[in-house]
Design a protein around this motif. Structure first.
Motif, PDB file in Angstrom:
ATOM      1  N   ARG A  91      32.583  35.084  43.509  1.00 47.59           N
ATOM      2  CA  ARG A  91      33.953  34.528  43.002  1.00 47.59           C
ATOM      3  C   ARG A  91      34.055  34.745  41.626  1.00 47.59           C
ATOM      4  O   ARG A  91      35.209  35.304  41.191  1.00 47.59           O
ATOM      5  N   GLU A  92      33.139  34.541  40.883  1.00 48.90           N
ATOM      6  CA  GLU A  92      33.332  34.873  39.125  1.00 48.90           C
ATOM      7  C   GLU A  92      33.405  36.264  39.174  1.00 48.90           C
ATOM      8  O   GLU A  92      34.396  36.734  38.453  1.00 48.90           O
ATOM      9  N   LEU A  93      32.767  37.036  39.650  1.00 50.83           N
ATOM     10  CA  LEU A  93      32.599  38.627  39.738  1.00 50.83           C
ATOM     11  C   LEU A  93      34.118  39.156  40.000  1.00 50.83           C
ATOM     12  O   LEU A  93      34.915  39.805  39.411  1.00 50.83           O
TER      13      LEU A  93
ATOM     14  N   HIS B  44      37.006  37.469  40.423  1.00 48.81           N
ATOM     15  CA  HIS B  44      38.115  36.852  39.392  1.00 48.81           C
ATOM     16  C   HIS B  44      37.877  37.856  38.153  1.00 48.81           C
ATOM     17  O   HIS B  44      38.980  38.083  37.499  1.00 48.81           O
ATOM     18  N   THR B  45      36.918  37.913  37.337  1.00 46.92           N
ATOM     19  CA  THR B  45      36.568  38.582  36.433  1.00 46.92           C
ATOM     20  C   THR B  45      37.279  40.148  36.657  1.00 46.92           C
ATOM     21  O   THR B  45      38.226  40.491  35.360  1.00 46.92           O
TER      22      THR B  45
ATOM     23  N   THR C 265      25.144  36.231  39.693  1.00 51.34           N
ATOM     24  CA  THR C 265      26.756  36.015  39.436  1.00 51.34           C
ATOM     25  C   THR C 265      27.237  35.958  40.840  1.00 51.34           C
ATOM     26  O   THR C 265      27.158  36.489  41.601  1.00 51.34           O
TER      27      THR C 265
ATOM     28  N   GLY D  73      27.945  39.280  34.821  1.00 56.03           N
ATOM     29  CA  GLY D  73      28.672  37.699  34.381  1.00 56.03           C
ATOM     30  C   GLY D  73      29.826  38.177  33.532  1.00 56.03           C
ATOM     31  O   GLY D  73      30.052  39.287  32.750  1.00 56.03           O
ATOM     32  N   ARG D  74      30.820  37.121  33.508  1.00 62.73           N
ATOM     33  CA  ARG D  74      31.998  37.479  32.937  1.00 62.73           C
ATOM     34  C   ARG D  74      31.880  37.828  31.342  1.00 62.73           C
ATOM     35  O   ARG D  74      32.425  38.751  31.053  1.00 62.73           O
ATOM     36  N   LYS D  75      30.926  37.168  30.644  1.00 63.29           N
ATOM     37  CA  LYS D  75      30.642  37.401  29.234  1.00 63.29           C
ATOM     38  C   LYS D  75      30.305  38.902  29.031  1.00 63.29           C
ATOM     39  O   LYS D  75      31.162  39.574  28.123  1.00 63.29           O
TER      40      LYS D  75
END
Length: 334
Positions: free
Chosen positions: A144-146, A148-149, A141, A109-111
């Motif tokens: 797309r989130e992965l 982009h991060t 996760t 996750g981004r965090k």
């Protein structure tokens, strides 16, 4: 130190602009406690191994945020503090829990990624990683989130290239991520670190074909199959109460008739080329068209020297194919 006559070559890492040593130094034992509670490699020996690798011309160092609970990165950073960091290629990995009882202290996750990258860089004493691997895939996760991060880390100058380290091959996951990256103008995965050796052949076929399609550099871990391909184990060890501390699951997975047939061929080729079984097993990977740089681990400098000398072992095409055919069929079918 005798290693100064080795002089490892540089090879291009896939279709990136980065050149790396043909054999990488894996540091997963740095700071690791064995099942008996003993420290496998302490800081002094870790630095001795790094010194030996450097003497042999090695400049490609691989670690992870969880190795030794962070000690591996810390010790590498202390060692690098007395050197020109720009001469070395550093790779590390992220995924596993780094904070107990915190659901956001693990995964991709981004965090978790944004917090941990700064801690990793601080331990290594550097402003950037040459390669950041995801240590495993995280089903929780979204791709797309992965992507982009991870792209944000590249844009911020904290990471140069992205890689995927895997235990089981996941060709469709890498393909999905890279297709998304192409559509949305993001950084793709350019390096893969799968398990691959003469007895663990699960990446052959779709996975290696995917790596070739996307131009990924392939840097296998466990080239010696957790010691099986060193020749230190015999068929009699299957029935022994203990095999150098190995548990029953390991014995069931590695001390098989099929694997010993492979080892018999490894020993035969080793006699032909005046090398050790370990050197032949590593040389087979380096002879492979799909492999960029194998990841070597060692407990002692003597073990590391033996493994690094695999770089000087020349296999004929016939010997390469004989080794491939010892398990899983002819190379043409790979």
């Amino acid at each position: 130190m005798a290693l100064d006559d080795i002089d490892l070559d540089y090879v291009r890492l896939g279709e990136t602009g980065l050149s790396v040593s043909e054999l990488a130094l894996g540091t997963w034992r740095f700071g690791r406690e064995s099942e008996t509670g003993n420290l496998e490699i302490g800081e002094d020996r870790a630095h001795d191994l790094l010194d030996a690798y450097e003497t042999a011309g090695g400049r490609f160092i691989d670690t992870a945020d969880v190795y030794g609970g962070g000690d591996s990165e810390e010790w590498i950073g202390d060692w690098l503090a007395h050197r020109d960091r720009e001469e070395y290629v550093l790779a590390s990995k992220i995924y596993w829990p780094t904070r107990e009882d915190d659901p956001n202290g693990r995964g991709l996750g981004r965090k978790h990624i944004r917090r941990n990258i700064d801690l990793m860089l601080d331990r290594l004493g550097t402003d950037y990683l040459d390669v950041l691997y995801i240590h495993r895939w995280d089903d929780a996760t979204p791709a797309r989130e992965l992507m982009h991060t991870l792209t944000g880390l590249v844009d911020d100058g904290k990471v140069n290239y992205l890689g995927a380290s895997t235990f089981q091959p996941n060709a469709w996951r890498v393909a999905k991520a890279n297709e998304l990256a192409e559509r949305e103008g993001l950084e793709p995965f350019t390096v893969s670190q799968p398990r691959y050796n003469l007895v663990n052949r699960e990446v052959e076929g779709d996975y290696l074909e995917m790596c070739d399609h996307y131009g990924l550099g392939v840097c296998p871990w466990s080239p010696l199959a957790q010691g099986m391909l060193t020749g230190k184990y015999s068929r009699e060890d299957r029935d022994a109460d203990a095999s150098a501390g190995r548990d029953e699951d390991w014995k069931d997975a590695y001390l098989t008739d099929e694997n010993f047939a492979v080892l018999d061929e490894v020993r035969a080729v080793a006699d032909e080329v005046d090398a050790t079984p370990a050197q032949v097993a590593i040389a087979w990977l380096q002879h492979h068209d799909s492999v960029t740089a194998s990841l070597l681990g060692a407990r002692t400098v003597d073990q590391l020297e033996e493994n690094l000398r695999a770089a000087a072992v020349d296999l004929s095409d016939d010997q390469f194919e004989r080794l491939a055919e010892a398990k899983g069929g002819p190379y043409d079918d790979i």
